[in-house]
Scaffold this motif. Sequence first.
Motif, mmCIF file in Angstrom:
data_model
loop_
_atom_site.group_PDB
_atom_site.id
_atom_site.type_symbol
_atom_site.label_atom_id
_atom_site.label_comp_id
_atom_site.label_asym_id
_atom_site.label_seq_id
_atom_site.Cartn_x
_atom_site.Cartn_y
_atom_site.Cartn_z
ATOM 1 N N PRO A 1 0.803 -1.229 0.000
ATOM 2 C CA PRO A 1 0.000 0.000 0.000
ATOM 3 C C PRO A 1 0.833 1.275 0.000
ATOM 4 C CG PRO A 1 -0.856 -1.584 1.584
ATOM 5 C CD PRO A 1 0.454 -2.120 1.114
ATOM 6 N N SER A 2 2.016 1.221 0.603
ATOM 7 C CA SER A 2 2.860 2.414 0.671
ATOM 8 C C SER A 2 3.719 2.595 -0.572
ATOM 9 C CB SER A 2 3.760 2.345 1.909
ATOM 10 O OG SER A 2 4.550 1.169 1.888
ATOM 11 N N GLY A 3 3.588 1.678 -1.530
ATOM 12 C CA GLY A 3 4.327 1.802 -2.777
ATOM 13 C C GLY A 3 5.728 1.236 -2.749
ATOM 14 N N VAL A 4 6.082 0.503 -1.694
ATOM 15 C CA VAL A 4 7.409 -0.109 -1.600
ATOM 16 C C VAL A 4 7.263 -1.621 -1.509
ATOM 17 C CG1 VAL A 4 8.435 1.907 -0.500
ATOM 18 C CG2 VAL A 4 7.463 0.097 0.914
ATOM 19 N N THR A 5 8.317 -2.328 -1.886
ATOM 20 C CA THR A 5 8.295 -3.787 -1.844
ATOM 21 C C THR A 5 8.758 -4.286 -0.480
ATOM 22 O OG1 THR A 5 10.586 -4.054 -2.582
ATOM 23 C CG2 THR A 5 8.885 -3.804 -4.289
ATOM 24 N N ALA A 6 8.517 -5.565 -0.229
ATOM 25 C CA ALA A 6 8.984 -6.178 1.017
ATOM 26 C C ALA A 6 10.509 -6.141 1.098
ATOM 27 C CB ALA A 6 8.487 -7.620 1.106
ATOM 28 N N LEU A 7 11.165 -6.241 -0.045
ATOM 29 C CA LEU A 7 12.630 -6.155 -0.072
ATOM 30 C C LEU A 7 13.106 -4.794 0.423
ATOM 31 C CD1 LEU A 7 13.621 -7.935 -3.414
ATOM 32 C CD2 LEU A 7 14.413 -8.532 -1.120
ATOM 33 N N HIS A 8 12.441 -3.735 -0.026
ATOM 34 C CA HIS A 8 12.813 -2.394 0.413
ATOM 35 C C HIS A 8 12.567 -2.220 1.915
ATOM 36 C CE1 HIS A 8 12.615 -1.364 -3.944
ATOM 37 N NE2 HIS A 8 13.594 -0.554 -3.601
ATOM 38 N N VAL A 9 11.463 -2.775 2.396
ATOM 39 C CA VAL A 9 11.158 -2.682 3.825
ATOM 40 C C VAL A 9 12.248 -3.366 4.643
ATOM 41 C CG1 VAL A 9 9.541 -3.347 5.647
ATOM 42 C CG2 VAL A 9 8.671 -2.540 3.450
ATOM 43 N N ALA A 10 12.660 -4.558 4.206
ATOM 44 C CA ALA A 10 13.696 -5.298 4.926
ATOM 45 C C ALA A 10 15.029 -4.559 4.897
ATOM 46 C CB ALA A 10 13.855 -6.691 4.324
ATOM 47 N N ALA A 11 15.349 -3.975 3.740
ATOM 48 C CA ALA A 11 16.620 -3.268 3.599
ATOM 49 C C ALA A 11 16.693 -2.045 4.504
ATOM 50 C CB ALA A 11 16.822 -2.856 2.141
ATOM 51 N N GLU A 12 15.537 -1.476 4.823
ATOM 52 C CA GLU A 12 15.501 -0.268 5.641
ATOM 53 C C GLU A 12 15.230 -0.555 7.116
ATOM 54 O OE1 GLU A 12 12.543 2.149 3.836
ATOM 55 O OE2 GLU A 12 13.707 2.535 2.006
ATOM 56 N N THR A 13 15.093 -1.842 7.470
ATOM 57 C CA THR A 13 14.794 -2.220 8.850
ATOM 58 C C THR A 13 16.063 -2.660 9.563
ATOM 59 O OG1 THR A 13 12.563 -2.949 8.223
ATOM 60 C CG2 THR A 13 13.428 -3.743 10.323
ATOM 61 N N ALA A 14 16.355 -2.032 10.681
ATOM 62 C CA ALA A 14 17.557 -2.374 11.443
ATOM 63 C C ALA A 14 17.461 -3.800 11.983
ATOM 64 C CB ALA A 14 17.734 -1.388 12.599
ATOM 65 N N GLY A 15 18.539 -4.549 11.851
ATOM 66 C CA GLY A 15 18.586 -5.907 12.384
ATOM 67 C C GLY A 15 17.813 -6.929 11.583
ATOM 68 N N ALA A 16 17.466 -6.603 10.336
ATOM 69 C CA ALA A 16 16.652 -7.513 9.524
ATOM 70 C C ALA A 16 17.488 -8.279 8.501
ATOM 71 C CB ALA A 16 15.543 -6.736 8.818
ATOM 72 N N GLU A 17 18.757 -8.510 8.820
ATOM 73 C CA GLU A 17 19.635 -9.186 7.866
ATOM 74 C C GLU A 17 19.140 -10.593 7.528
ATOM 75 O OE1 GLU A 17 20.649 -7.677 10.588
ATOM 76 O OE2 GLU A 17 21.790 -5.951 9.833
ATOM 77 N N ARG A 18 18.663 -11.318 8.549
ATOM 78 C CA ARG A 18 18.181 -12.682 8.297
ATOM 79 C C ARG A 18 16.959 -12.667 7.384
ATOM 80 N NH1 ARG A 18 14.768 -16.644 12.149
ATOM 81 N NH2 ARG A 18 14.857 -18.514 10.857
ATOM 82 N N VAL A 19 16.030 -11.752 7.645
ATOM 83 C CA VAL A 19 14.833 -11.644 6.812
ATOM 84 C C VAL A 19 15.215 -11.270 5.384
ATOM 85 C CG1 VAL A 19 12.789 -10.223 6.371
ATOM 86 C CG2 VAL A 19 13.184 -11.161 8.653
ATOM 87 N N LEU A 20 16.149 -10.353 5.241
ATOM 88 C CA LEU A 20 16.598 -9.940 3.911
ATOM 89 C C LEU A 20 17.219 -11.117 3.170
ATOM 90 C CD1 LEU A 20 16.850 -7.558 1.982
ATOM 91 C CD2 LEU A 20 19.071 -7.034 3.012
#
Length: 201
Positions: A173-192
């Motif tokens: 809905p915000s116009g970004v992909t899940a990949l972008h969300v993970a890349a911008e989330t601190a400590g989300a290396e495993r999810v990425l």
Amino acid sequence: IEDQELSTGFLPFIVAEDDICSELCTLESLMNDCDIDSSKFKERGEVLEFLHVFGWLLERFRLAYDLDFPNHQDSRLSNLEIKWLLEFSVERDWCAVLKKLLNILFDTKIGLAYYYMEQLLDEVSLLHRAVRRNCGPMVEFLINYVPQQNAVPQASISQLLTSPLFRVDKKGPSGVTALHVAAETAGAERVLNILTSGPEE
């Protein structure tokens, strides 16, 4: 499932697979606490509502197959109720419960039509929610989830198998992909790492 009003004090009784019961049992401390404060009172009410609706859905599914009970249109859940069930499950990292919900909702005998479910899932953005929660197991489950073939129209099966239901490059809905969300989330290396090594990659 018990069919009494919440005010009677009866709790829903749900019969399900072991993994589902294990996840639901994480609610025991909240449900058994007789001295909850006002901040927990609303949460407890939502939990009770979820258990009642989820239990009702499981019972409808059982009746549809065990007793060949007709599933009339007016006995189905509304889109808002379905979205709420899905969101509730993701926000608690319940992979087994979510899998059961998706399997039932995609089932042509009781759930919504396949194309309507696709549209509804786009609105809920489950993968984006799981990534924001930094929940690796949920992200891995979603990107690998495929509805049971008997629940999907034959014309859609080949397309579904080549196009994952929860795509990592699909905009939310915000116009970004899940990949972008993970890349911008601190400590989300495993999810990425899960996202970039999934079935689409």
